[in-house]
Enzyme design. Structure first.
Site, PDB file in Angstrom:
ATOM      1  CG  ASN A  36      -2.002   1.062   1.153  1.00 25.86           C
ATOM      2  OD1 ASN A  36      -1.854   2.026   0.416  1.00 25.86           O
ATOM      3  ND2 ASN A  36      -3.049   0.916   1.923  1.00 25.86           N
ATOM      4  CG  ASP A  37       1.447   3.020   3.748  1.00 28.41           C
ATOM      5  OD1 ASP A  37       0.346   3.487   3.388  1.00 28.41           O
ATOM      6  OD2 ASP A  37       1.650   2.539   4.862  1.00 28.41           O
ATOM      7  CB  ILE A  38       5.951   0.790  -0.797  1.00 29.86           C
ATOM      8  CG1 ILE A  38       5.113  -0.433  -1.170  1.00 29.86           C
ATOM      9  CG2 ILE A  38       6.575   0.624   0.582  1.00 29.86           C
ATOM     10  CD1 ILE A  38       5.941  -1.685  -1.376  1.00 29.86           C
ATOM     11  CB  THR A  39       2.058   1.571  -4.533  1.00 31.69           C
ATOM     12  OG1 THR A  39       0.880   1.471  -3.709  1.00 31.69           O
ATOM     13  CG2 THR A  39       2.776   0.231  -4.531  1.00 31.69           C
ATOM     14  CB  ALA A  70       1.581   5.202   6.715  1.00 34.06           C
TER      15      ALA A  70
END
Lengths: 479, 97
Positions: A386-389, A427
C-alpha cells in the site's frame, strides 16, 4: 584468563567476522551463519574453563532453559513472524547485557570499594543502553505481534516527557560515574532506562518498526561491547562493535529508503498527524475487476511487474505468486518483481519470501533499478502493498509520507491491486492510487486471489500458447 | 588505563571492520544479516556465565540466573532464526530453470 581461553576467544572473534562476510552473499549465507555459530560454541565451551568459576548447576540449568525456549520458539514460528522474533531475541540480549553490568557493579563495589570513573561510566552506560534496548525491543515485538495497537501517536508533550526521562537517566549515569556505589542508584538507573525504552518506542507506528528493530539491534551490540570493557574481554568488545557498526549502517540504509532521518523516526509522527491525504477529485470512484478479466489482461501483455507487500507475507501467497509468474513467463510475458526497500516489516523481508518460493534472483529488481521501467510496463500487479505505492508521497507536500521514495506504479498502463479491503495501510493514510482510472481492484485474501488468477490464467493463456507452438512448427517445417 | 586504551583500540578497529564487511551486503540479505548480527551479540552469554560464576549470595545468583537465561535465549533463538532464513537461499542466483 589463561592463554588457551584467550586463543579460543580470538578464533571466535575471527569466525564472527568471517560469518558476517559470508552472510553478505546468498551463496555462502548458510555457511556464514554456521561458521559464526561454531565460533559461538567454541567461545562458550572455553568460558567454562575460567578460573574460580562456581555455580555450575545454576549456569547449566539456565543455559538449557534458554536454549530450549529459544530454539523451540524460533523453529515453530511462521516465516511471517520472523521480524518480531528478531526483535524479542534482541531484547533478551539487551536485558542480559544490562544484568551483567549490574552484577559487575555489585561485584566490584561489594567490599565497600569504589569504582574509578571509567569503570563507573562503562557500567552505567552498559546497564542503561541494555535496558533501553530490552524495553524498546519488547514494545516492537508487541506491536508487530499485534498484542498492542500498532498505530503511531504523538502528543505535544511526549517529546518533553521523553526528554525529561532521558535527563533523569543522564543524572543516574553521572552519579555512578562520579563514584556512587549505592545499589539503589543502579536499580533506579535500570528502572528509568526501561521507562525510557518504553516511552521512546510506544509512540512509533508499526510501519517504522524495521528501523526501530535495527536501531535496537545496534544498541544491544553497543551494550555488549561495554560489558566487554567492564570485564576486560576482547571477544565481547569485537562482537559488540561489529554488531553496533552493522546495525547503525542498516538503520541508516532503512531510514534513507524512507527518506526520513532517524531522528524523525524517533521523534517525528508518522501517520499521527490528522490524516488529510491527497485531495481526491470529486466523484472519484474505485473500479473493481473480475478474476478472469485480470488474468486476460496480464496474459496478453508484454511486460508485467509484480509489486509484493506485507499482505503477501500475511497471506503466505508467495508460492502461488511464483506459479502465476511462471505461467505468464511460459506464455511469453516478461515478468519482473519490484522490491521496495521497506516493503514488509523488515528490509529484505520480500526477498526472503520470494526466495522461499524459489523465485529466480534474476527476476527480482530493487526500486532504483525498476522505477524507470514503469511507463513501458503494461500491467502492474500490486499484491498486498500500500504505502510504498502511494503517489501522495511524490505529489502531495501535505501528506505525512511526502518525500518517501515510492515505486511509481501509477506510471504503468494498467494497475491491478490485490487487496483485502479498502482499509488504509500501516501508515494509516488514504492511497489515491486506488482512485486512479487506470487502477482496478481485486478484493479478497491475497492467497485466494492469486490462486484464482493462476486458474484463470491457465485458461486465458491457452490459445496463445498453442499459437506459439504452431509458429514453432511452422518455423521448423520452413527450415 | 592501559587495558581501557587497549579495549578502545579493539573497539574502534572492530567498528571499522564491521562497516567494511557489511557495506557490501545486497539489500535482499538485510533481514538475514540483521538476524545474524543479532545472534552474534548473543555472545553476551559469555559475560553472563562469567559473572554468574562469581556470584556469592542468593540475590546475585537469582539475577545471574536470569542474565544467563536471557543470553542463552539470544544465542540459540538468534542462530536458529537466522538458519531458517538463510536456508531459503539454497539455489545460486538465476540458476533455477
Amino acid at each position: 584468563m589463561n592463554a588457551a581461553i584467550g586463543i579460543a576467544y580470538l578464533i571466535a572473534s575471527l569466525t564472527f567476522i568471517a560469518g558476517l562476510r559470508f552472510l553478505s552473499s546468498p551463496v555462502t549465507a548458510k555457511l556464514g551463519n554456521r561458521v559464526a555459530a561454531a565460533g559461538m560454541i567454541l567461545a562458550l565451551v572455553a568460558t567454562f574453563f575460567y578460573k574460580d568459576l562456581t555455580n555450575f548447576p545454576l549456569i547449566f540449568v539456565a543455559i538449557v532453559i534458554g536454549a530450549v525456549l529459544g530454539s523451540g520458539s524460533a523453529r515453530m514460528v511462521k516465516m511471517t513472524a520472523m521480524p518480531q522474533m528478531v526483535a524479542i531475541f534482541n531484547g533478551m540480549g539487551g536485558g542480559a547485557a544490562a544484568l551483567v553490568s549490574t552484577l559487575e557493579f555489585v561485584h566490584l563495589t561489594s567490599n565497600g570499594a569504589t569504582l574509578d570513573h571509567s569503570q563507573g561510566l562503562t557500567i552505567a552506560l552498559g546497564a542503561a543502553i541494555g535496558s533501553i534496548s530490552f524495553a524498546g525491543s519488547i514494545i516492537a515485538f508487541a506491536k508487530l505481534q499485534e498484542l498492542m495497537p500498532s498505530n503511531a501517536y504523538q502528543f505535544s508533550w511526549t517529546k518533553f516527557a521523553n526528554a525529561g526521562v532521558a535527563l533523569i537517566l543522564v543524572g543516574f549515569v553521572a552519579a555512578i560515574t562520579i563514584g556512587s556505589s549505592s545499589h539503589l542508584v543502579i536499580a533506579g538507573l535500570l528502572a528509568v532506562a526501561v521507562i525510557l525504552g518504553l516511552v521512546l518506542v510506544t509512540p512509533i507506528g508499526g510501519a517504522d518498526m524495521p528501523v526501530v528493530i535495527s536501531l535496537m539491534n545496534s544498541l544491544t551490540g553497543l551494550a555488549v561491547a561495554l560489558t566487554g570493557f567492564v570485564l576486560g574481554n576482547e571477544l565481547l568488545i569485537v562482537a559488540g562493535a561489529l554488531v553496533g557498526a552493522s546495525g547503525t549502517l542498516l538503520t541508516q540504509l532503512m531510514a534513507k529508503a524512507m527518506n526520513r532521518p532517524i531522528t524523525n523516526v524517533l521523534w517525528g509522527s508518522f501517520g499521527a498527524t490528522s490524516v488529510a491525504g491527497m485531495e481526491l477529485p470529486p466523484g472519484a470512484t474505485v473500479r473493481e475487476i473480475s478474476v478472469d478479466d485480470a488474468a486476460v489482461l496480464m496474459a496478453y501483455s508484454q511486460r508485467v511487474v509484480i509489486v509484493p507487500g506485507y499482505g503477501l507475507a500475511v497471506a503466505q501467497a508467495q508460492h502461488q505468486l511464483r506459479e502465476l509468474s511462471d505461467l505468464l513467463n511460459d506464455s511469453g510475458v516478461e515478468v519482473k518483481y519490484a522490491i521496495h526497500p521497506v516493503a514488509g516489516r523488515m528490509p529484505g523481508h520480500m526477498n526472503v519470501l520470494l526466495a522461499e518460493a524459489d523465485v529466480p534472483y534474476s527476476e527480482v529488481y530493487e526500486m532504483s533499478a525498476i522505477n524507470g521501467e514503469f511507463p513501458s510496463t503494461d500491467v502492474v500487479l500490486v499484491v498486498g502493498a500500500n504505502d510504498i505505492t502511494n503517489p501522495a508521497a511524490r505529489e502531495d507536500p501535505g501528506s505525512p509520507i511526502y518525500g518517501m521514495p515510492i515505486l511509481n506504479v501509477d506510471y504503468a498502463q494498467h494497475i491491478i491491486v490485490l487487496k483485502r479491503s479498502m482499509r488504509p495501510g500501516f501508515a494509516g493514510i488514504d492511497n489515491p492510487l486506488y482512485y486512479n482510472p487506470k487502477t482496478a481492484m481485486l478484493f479478497g485474501d491475497a492467497k485466494d486471489s492469486v490462486q484464482k488468477l493462476v486458474a484463470a490464467t491457465k485458461n486465458a493463456a491457452k490459445p496463445r500458447d498453442s499459437k506459439r507452438k504452431e509458429d514453432g512448427r511452422l518455423a521448423a517445417t520452413k527450415a | 588505563m592501559t587495558e581501557l586504551l587497549l579495549g578502545a583500540y579493539v573497539f574502534l578497529l572492530a567498528i571499522i571492520v564491521g562497516f567494511e564487511v557489511i557495506g557490501r551486503v545486497p539489500s535482499m540479505l538485510h533481514t538475514p544479516l540483521m538476524s545474524g548480527t543479532n545472534a552474534i551479540h548473543g555472545v553476551v552469554l559469555v559475560s553472563a556465565i562469567i559473572v554468574a560464576g562469581q556470584a556469592h549470595d542468593t540475590s546475585t545468583r537469582i539475577i545471574a540466573f536470569f542474565a544467563v537465561v536471557l543470553g542463552s535465549l539470544n544465542v540459540f533463538g538468534g542462530f536458529v532464526v537466522t538458519d531458517r532464513m538463510v536456508n531459503m537461499f539454497h539455489s545460486r542466483p538465476g540458476e533455477r530453470r
